[in-house]
Design a protein around this motif. Structure first.
Motif, PDB file in Angstrom:
ATOM      1  N   ALA A   1       0.842  -1.198   0.000  1.00 60.50           N
ATOM      2  CA  ALA A   1       0.000   0.000   0.000  1.00 60.50           C
ATOM      3  C   ALA A   1       0.877   1.248   0.000  1.00 60.50           C
ATOM      4  O   ALA A   1       1.791   1.383   0.810  1.00 60.50           O
ATOM      5  N   ILE A   2       0.584   2.167  -0.928  1.00 64.44           N
ATOM      6  CA  ILE A   2       1.277   3.452  -1.009  1.00 64.44           C
ATOM      7  C   ILE A   2       0.259   4.547  -0.737  1.00 64.44           C
ATOM      8  O   ILE A   2      -0.739   4.682  -1.465  1.00 64.44           O
ATOM      9  N   PHE A   3       0.482   5.339   0.321  1.00 64.21           N
ATOM     10  CA  PHE A   3      -0.477   6.355   0.723  1.00 64.21           C
ATOM     11  C   PHE A   3      -0.085   7.713   0.149  1.00 64.21           C
ATOM     12  O   PHE A   3       1.090   8.092   0.167  1.00 64.21           O
ATOM     13  N   ILE A   4      -1.066   8.457  -0.343  1.00 64.24           N
ATOM     14  CA  ILE A   4      -0.894   9.819  -0.818  1.00 64.24           C
ATOM     15  C   ILE A   4      -1.525  10.749   0.221  1.00 64.24           C
ATOM     16  O   ILE A   4      -2.734  10.673   0.474  1.00 64.24           O
ATOM     17  N   TYR A   5      -0.702  11.592   0.843  1.00 63.66           N
ATOM     18  CA  TYR A   5      -1.178  12.416   1.949  1.00 63.66           C
ATOM     19  C   TYR A   5      -1.733  13.748   1.463  1.00 63.66           C
ATOM     20  O   TYR A   5      -1.301  14.291   0.449  1.00 63.66           O
ATOM     21  N   GLY A   6      -2.688  14.253   2.234  1.00 62.07           N
ATOM     22  CA  GLY A   6      -3.310  15.528   1.923  1.00 62.07           C
ATOM     23  C   GLY A   6      -2.582  16.682   2.603  1.00 62.07           C
ATOM     24  O   GLY A   6      -1.403  16.597   2.913  1.00 62.07           O
ATOM     25  N   GLU A   7      -3.293  17.765   2.864  1.00 63.00           N
ATOM     26  CA  GLU A   7      -2.692  18.936   3.477  1.00 63.00           C
ATOM     27  C   GLU A   7      -2.236  18.633   4.895  1.00 63.00           C
ATOM     28  O   GLU A   7      -2.803  17.797   5.585  1.00 63.00           O
ATOM     29  N   ARG A   8      -1.197  19.357   5.305  1.00 67.91           N
ATOM     30  CA  ARG A   8      -0.608  19.123   6.621  1.00 67.91           C
ATOM     31  C   ARG A   8      -1.614  19.493   7.725  1.00 67.91           C
ATOM     32  O   ARG A   8      -2.184  20.575   7.746  1.00 67.91           O
ATOM     33  N   ASN A   9      -1.838  18.533   8.629  1.00 62.75           N
ATOM     34  CA  ASN A   9      -2.697  18.709   9.811  1.00 62.75           C
ATOM     35  C   ASN A   9      -4.107  19.171   9.455  1.00 62.75           C
ATOM     36  O   ASN A   9      -4.711  19.986  10.163  1.00 62.75           O
ATOM     37  N   ALA A  10      -4.624  18.631   8.364  1.00 62.40           N
ATOM     38  CA  ALA A  10      -5.967  19.031   7.927  1.00 62.40           C
ATOM     39  C   ALA A  10      -7.069  18.298   8.672  1.00 62.40           C
ATOM     40  O   ALA A  10      -8.226  18.733   8.667  1.00 62.40           O
ATOM     41  N   TYR A  11      -6.733  17.177   9.306  1.00 61.51           N
ATOM     42  CA  TYR A  11      -7.746  16.408  10.040  1.00 61.51           C
ATOM     43  C   TYR A  11      -7.702  16.779  11.515  1.00 61.51           C
ATOM     44  O   TYR A  11      -6.634  16.883  12.117  1.00 61.51           O
ATOM     45  N   LYS A  12      -8.871  16.953  12.115  1.00 64.35           N
ATOM     46  CA  LYS A  12      -8.949  17.290  13.535  1.00 64.35           C
ATOM     47  C   LYS A  12      -9.553  16.124  14.306  1.00 64.35           C
ATOM     48  O   LYS A  12     -10.601  15.592  13.946  1.00 64.35           O
ATOM     49  N   PHE A  13      -8.869  15.719  15.373  1.00 64.09           N
ATOM     50  CA  PHE A  13      -9.368  14.666  16.256  1.00 64.09           C
ATOM     51  C   PHE A  13     -10.684  15.099  16.906  1.00 64.09           C
ATOM     52  O   PHE A  13     -10.971  16.297  17.019  1.00 64.09           O
ATOM     53  N   PRO A  14     -11.479  14.141  17.366  1.00 69.57           N
ATOM     54  CA  PRO A  14     -12.665  14.508  18.158  1.00 69.57           C
ATOM     55  C   PRO A  14     -12.264  15.282  19.414  1.00 69.57           C
ATOM     56  O   PRO A  14     -11.143  15.140  19.915  1.00 69.57           O
ATOM     57  N   ASN A  15     -13.199  16.062  19.922  1.00 64.66           N
ATOM     58  CA  ASN A  15     -12.926  16.844  21.127  1.00 64.66           C
ATOM     59  C   ASN A  15     -12.610  15.914  22.301  1.00 64.66           C
ATOM     60  O   ASN A  15     -13.122  14.802  22.398  1.00 64.66           O
ATOM     61  N   TYR A  16     -11.762  16.414  23.174  1.00 66.64           N
ATOM     62  CA  TYR A  16     -11.262  15.609  24.294  1.00 66.64           C
ATOM     63  C   TYR A  16     -11.889  16.107  25.592  1.00 66.64           C
ATOM     64  O   TYR A  16     -11.970  17.314  25.837  1.00 66.64           O
ATOM     65  N   HIS A  17     -12.355  15.189  26.429  1.00 66.83           N
ATOM     66  CA  HIS A  17     -12.792  15.568  27.771  1.00 66.83           C
ATOM     67  C   HIS A  17     -12.806  14.339  28.676  1.00 66.83           C
ATOM     68  O   HIS A  17     -12.970  13.203  28.225  1.00 66.83           O
ATOM     69  N   ARG A  18     -12.612  14.588  29.964  1.00 69.50           N
ATOM     70  CA  ARG A  18     -12.640  13.516  30.960  1.00 69.50           C
ATOM     71  C   ARG A  18     -12.782  14.136  32.345  1.00 69.50           C
ATOM     72  O   ARG A  18     -12.538  15.327  32.555  1.00 69.50           O
ATOM     73  N   MET A  19     -13.153  13.294  33.319  1.00 74.57           N
ATOM     74  CA  MET A  19     -13.280  13.718  34.711  1.00 74.57           C
ATOM     75  C   MET A  19     -12.517  12.740  35.599  1.00 74.57           C
ATOM     76  O   MET A  19     -12.589  11.524  35.396  1.00 74.57           O
ATOM     77  N   ASP A  20     -11.765  13.283  36.555  1.00 78.52           N
ATOM     78  CA  ASP A  20     -11.012  12.474  37.506  1.00 78.52           C
ATOM     79  C   ASP A  20     -11.452  12.812  38.929  1.00 78.52           C
ATOM     80  O   ASP A  20     -11.898  13.936  39.203  1.00 78.52           O
ATOM     81  N   PHE A  21     -11.285  11.862  39.824  1.00 80.70           N
ATOM     82  CA  PHE A  21     -11.738  12.053  41.202  1.00 80.70           C
ATOM     83  C   PHE A  21     -10.812  11.322  42.148  1.00 80.70           C
ATOM     84  O   PHE A  21     -10.259  10.264  41.811  1.00 80.70           O
ATOM     85  N   SER A  22     -10.600  11.880  43.338  1.00 79.63           N
ATOM     86  CA  SER A  22      -9.836  11.172  44.367  1.00 79.63           C
ATOM     87  C   SER A  22     -10.319  11.592  45.744  1.00 79.63           C
ATOM     88  O   SER A  22     -10.865  12.698  45.915  1.00 79.63           O
ATOM     89  N   ILE A  23     -10.116  10.739  46.718  1.00 79.39           N
ATOM     90  CA  ILE A  23     -10.444  11.030  48.110  1.00 79.39           C
ATOM     91  C   ILE A  23      -9.314  10.499  48.981  1.00 79.39           C
ATOM     92  O   ILE A  23      -8.788   9.404  48.741  1.00 79.39           O
ATOM     93  N   ASN A  24      -8.906  11.300  49.939  1.00 79.34           N
ATOM     94  CA  ASN A  24      -7.825  10.938  50.847  1.00 79.34           C
ATOM     95  C   ASN A  24      -8.372  10.779  52.254  1.00 79.34           C
ATOM     96  O   ASN A  24      -9.052  11.680  52.768  1.00 79.34           O
TER      97      ASN A  24
END
Length: 867
Positions: free
Chosen positions: A786-809
């Motif tokens: 397989a030979i890939f032909i690439y498009g414009e640099r950084n033209a694809y955007k990942f899905p938005n990122y989010h998360r929640m963390d929790f701790s108790i001491n």
């Protein structure tokens, strides 16, 4: 006659005690006053009416003219300082509520009070303590060694020593000579129980410099239950994380290698363990973390984006302290305390290690490994900190520090076949390793009450390498065949650093910092290839030496009561094999107080970076790093950043809004579809230089004290690059150009024994370059290639990122020991955030791209005991 004199003295003493006891209460009384174009006498009458005091003065000392003031619930001490100081007037309390106003002498004497501020419980130095004279509004802060110096007029002074998480210390002194005064602050288990002076807190905030104390970053929930310094910084405005789990920081449009990361003043080239998931900084030995991202001090140079200054503890001066903890990922033990029979010397020792490789070895069984093969992989890291601190006397101190850490990821495979007809043996070993080693010698001394100096000699070494070993043998009764192949790549950068710095505070309105030094760089690279069919072959640049000289001078001025400035110049010169680069780098910060609670601030910084980091772009976060120098062909990177904003600070609450604009020149990037291969010599031919720019707005709202505290931060930014030979010369977004970044941090102390912490982060998706077409080329050696032909640099955007963390001491505090159980969870609602993208086939056999996630919901548990 004697009885009358004794009675008179007694009356004076009683009155003095009463006056001194009332003085603080009178001065702290809050008044509201608004006058416009009135005489000074009329102004004094208004103050008398509002505050219920009485002024006495000589008529000739009262200035002429018209005056306008607007005070809203301001303390009387602030009002009098603001009204009297510009007119060279001073006041004193004679008796009761009677104030005497006199003209300040032209040649009034000035003296200096100086010393160190320590934690009363451990004897540790405290960095960034605010020292404030209530009567004159003059203030200063302790430096990186806990030293302070404040020059004031000869008079009674009322100093307040304020530090978040500690109870304020208040000192009344008669300053009629130079005074050396060491202060010990008492810590509080509860941040809400500490006595907070809102006036002092307002003067302490520095928009261009953010500090996280040990108490702050130890509260945050993190990956695998391991408290991490750099992950805490990712929650601040203007700081953008890389991929999920990584400690790489992209600050105001910069790349991770454009951050100057210091461990006790010594540069660290790779601050990461576990492919970047946690940092090398052991939280048990870290005392303070400072981040400068806008108006960077002239003292620092060599990087374009920011300075991250990590300071470690000197050791408990009162008693030996032992801390041990066990978590899911690693365990560690730390000892610090005074050496026997010598309270002037303290020692710190800390060791941390993972046991993933041990668990991997224990899980081997015949279920996975048969008599023919033995395939398994492993990973481990360790780090060790050591520090010896000796104080000869109150003016001289010597510190020896050491850090060493290594990461090693390996794969082992073996195959054996033996029967009467023939025997086969095959072995395969793969190893990837990296690590830092730092040693330093630091001597600081108080030259005079106004001058503090320190000398630093250190060595910093970063080593990265990989090893591959393969052997195969086959034999029978009639023939024998053997082949072997060994490959090793090792890249190393060594720095020898020598510098001397001093701080001079000649006046209360002026502070001077200056210093100079040398850095001797040594770049080493070795590639070795050995085979039983070819001769030993060495490729690559063996050794390159470079010398860097730097010097700086910085002035901190209080120009007027409301206007302050920090102005400086950093100069750096770099020499390598006949190539020389040098650039003066001016720095300027301005602060203007509109009123007691509102501060306007602006900054400008010019910077230059002589070192370049090449990282294999296809490694998905694996630190395949090669640090290389600027050459005749590859110039140093340069940047200019301008920032400005407004802050509102009242009591426990802070709101800050800031904008920035950053331009970068001569930055480097790989050419299209090119990355570094270890045996290549011509790295300069694989990269291009261009320019970049970033701009944005940052917002921070913080509550800093109380049972419940935390902050909300938001950053809107744009980040672009442009190279003539990439993307057809068109602008393209940087890999980590993320339009929106939000962090929410909440901590709550239920009691002395229980506290809980919650964080939530959101950011726009990162960018990637993806193929737009695929072709298949058939050959005898690679069918359906397989030979890939690439498009414009950084033209694809990942899905938005989010998360929640929790701790108790959950803590158990006893006289002889403290025990803490920490329970937490990373990614509570199991968000599948994209880590990288890989080509794949769907169920219909068609080509597609799939998002690969790294961490789902991960619970953690950690046990710690300190005694």
């Amino acid at each position: 006659m004697v009885k009358k004199i004794a009675l008179f003295i007694l009356i004076l003493i009683v009155n003095f005690v009463n006056i001194f006891g009332q003085k603080e209460g009178i001065l702290s009384k809050k008044i509201t006053l608004k006058v416009k174009k009135v005489t000074f006498l009329e102004l004094l009458k208004e103050i008398e009416l509002k505050s219920e005091i009485k002024f006495s003065f000589y008529q000739k000392s009262i200035p002429e003219g018209k005056f306008s003031f607007n005070f809203n619930k301001e303390e009387l001490s602030d009002v009098l300082a603001i009204v009297f100081q510009p007119q060279s007037l001073i006041y004193s309390v004679l008796y009761g509520n009677n104030f005497v106003i006199t003209k300040q002498e032209n040649k009034i004497k000035k003296f200096t009070i100086s010393g160190f501020v320590y934690d009363e419980k451990t004897g540790e130095k405290l960095i960034g303590v605010n020292i404030y004279n209530v009567y004159s509004l003059k203030n200063t802060t302790t430096n990186q060694d806990g030293f302070y110096s404040l020059t004031l007029e000869e008079d009674s002074i009322y100093l307040v020593y304020s530090y978040i998480g500690f109870i304020n210390s208040e000192k009344h002194k008669l300053l009629n000579k130079n005074i050396s005064e060491n202060i010990y602050l008492e810590s509080s288990f509860f941040t809400f129980s500490a006595k907070v002076n809102s006036k002092t807190d307002n003067t302490k905030f520095k928009p261009d410099e953010i500090h996280l104390s040990i108490k702050t970053f130890k509260q945050f929930p993190v990956l695998f239950g391991e408290v991490d310094v750099l992950k805490s910084l990712q929650l601040l405005p203007g700081v953008n994380a890389g991929n999920d789990g990584t400690t790489g920081l992209n600050i105001r449009g910069g790349a991770p290698d454009q951050n100057l990361i210091l461990l006790d003043d010594v540069p660290v080239y790779n601050p990461s363990h576990i492919y970047g998931f946690i940092s090398i900084f052991n939280s048990d030995v870290v005392q303070d973390v400072g981040l400068m991202k806008g108006g960077i001090s002239a003292r620092y140079g060599g990087r374009l984006s920011s300075v991250i200054d990590v300071r470690t503890i000197d050791g408990n001066k009162k008693k030996l302290k032992v801390q041990a903890s066990i978590g899911l990922l690693s365990s560690k033990i730390t000892l610090d305390g005074p050496l026997p029979k010598n309270k002037k010397t303290t020692v710190v020792l800390s060791i941390r290690r993972t046991y993933l490789d041990v668990l991997s070895a224990l899980t081997k069984s015949n279920l996975f490994n048969n008599q023919f093969s033995n395939l398994y992989s492993g990973y481990y890291f360790y780090d060790a900190n050591a520090k010896l601190n000796h104080r000869f006397n109150k003016n001289h101190q010597l510190t020896l520090s050491f850090y060493s850490g290594i990461d090693n990821s390996y794969l082992k495979n073996s195959f054996t076949l033996k029967n009467p007809q023939k025997s086969i043996k095959e072995k395969d070993r793969q190893s990837l390793f990296w690590g830092n080693t730092i040693t330093s010698f630091r001597y600081n001394h108080v030259i005079s009450p106004k001058i503090f100096g320190w000398f630093l000699a250190s060595n910093s070494t970063y080593n990265f390498g990989n090893i591959s070993e393969y052997s195969y043998s086959e034999k029978n009764d009639s023939s024998r065949f053997e082949t072997s192949y060994d490959y090793s790549f090792n890249s190393k950068i060594r720095d020898w650093i020598f510098s001397y710095n001093f701080e001079y505070k000649p006046f209360s309105w002026l502070s001077i910092k200056s210093g100079s030094g040398f850095i001797f760089h040594k770049f080493e690279r070795e590639v070795r290839v050995e085979s039983n069919t070819i001769v030993t072959k060495k490729n690559g640049l063996d050794v390159v030496n470079a010398i860097e000289f730097n010097a700086y001078t910085e002035f901190k001025l209080k120009i007027t009561r409301k206007l302050g400035a920090v102005s400086g110049l950093h100069y750096a010169q770099y020499n390598l094999q006949g190539v020389q680069y040098g650039l003066p780098q001016p720095r300027l910060n301005l602060n203007y107080k509109l009123n007691k609670n509102i501060l306007l601030h602006a900054g400008y910084a010019s910077s230059m970076q002589f070192l370049h980091l090449l990282t294999n772009s296809n490694a998905s976060g694996i630190p395949i790093d090669l640090w290389l120098p600027s050459t005749q062909k590859i110039k140093p990177e340069k940047a200019n950043i301008v920032s400005g904003g407004i802050s509102y600070n009242k009591g426990n609450y802070l709101i800050n809004i800031e904008g920035f604009n950053k331009n970068m020149m001569d930055i480097i990037e790989y050419k299209d579809q090119v990355n570094y291969l270890g045996s290549d010599n011509n790295w300069e031919d694989k990269i291009v230089t261009g320019k970049g720019w970033a701009y944005g707005v940052e917002f921070l709202a913080e509550k800093r004290n109380g049972k419940t505290n935390g902050w909300i931060s938001y950053t809107w930014s744009k980040n672009y690059r442009q190279f003539d030979n990439i993307n057809n010369g068109k602008n393209f977004p940087y890999k980590y150009d993320r339009r929106h970044n939000i962090s929410f941090v909440l901590t709550h102390e239920f009691s002395k024994k229980i506290d809980a912490n919650l964080t939530w982060v959101y950011s726009s998706g990162a960018n990637a370059t993806l193929p737009t077409q695929v072709y298949y080329a058939n050959s005898s050696t690679a069918p359906n290639n397989a030979i890939f032909i690439y498009g414009e640099r950084n033209a694809y955007k990942f899905p938005n990122y989010h998360r929640m963390d929790f701790s108790i001491n959950v803590k158990k505090i006893r006289d002889k020991y403290t025990r803490v159980w920490s329970f937490g969870a990373y990614n509570i609602y199991n968000r599948w955030n994209a880590f990288y993208i890989t080509p794949a086939y769907n169920n219909d056999g068609k080509r597609e791209f799939q998002l690969v996630s790294l961490f789902p919901f991960l619970p953690s548990i950690n046990y710690k005991i300190a005694f």
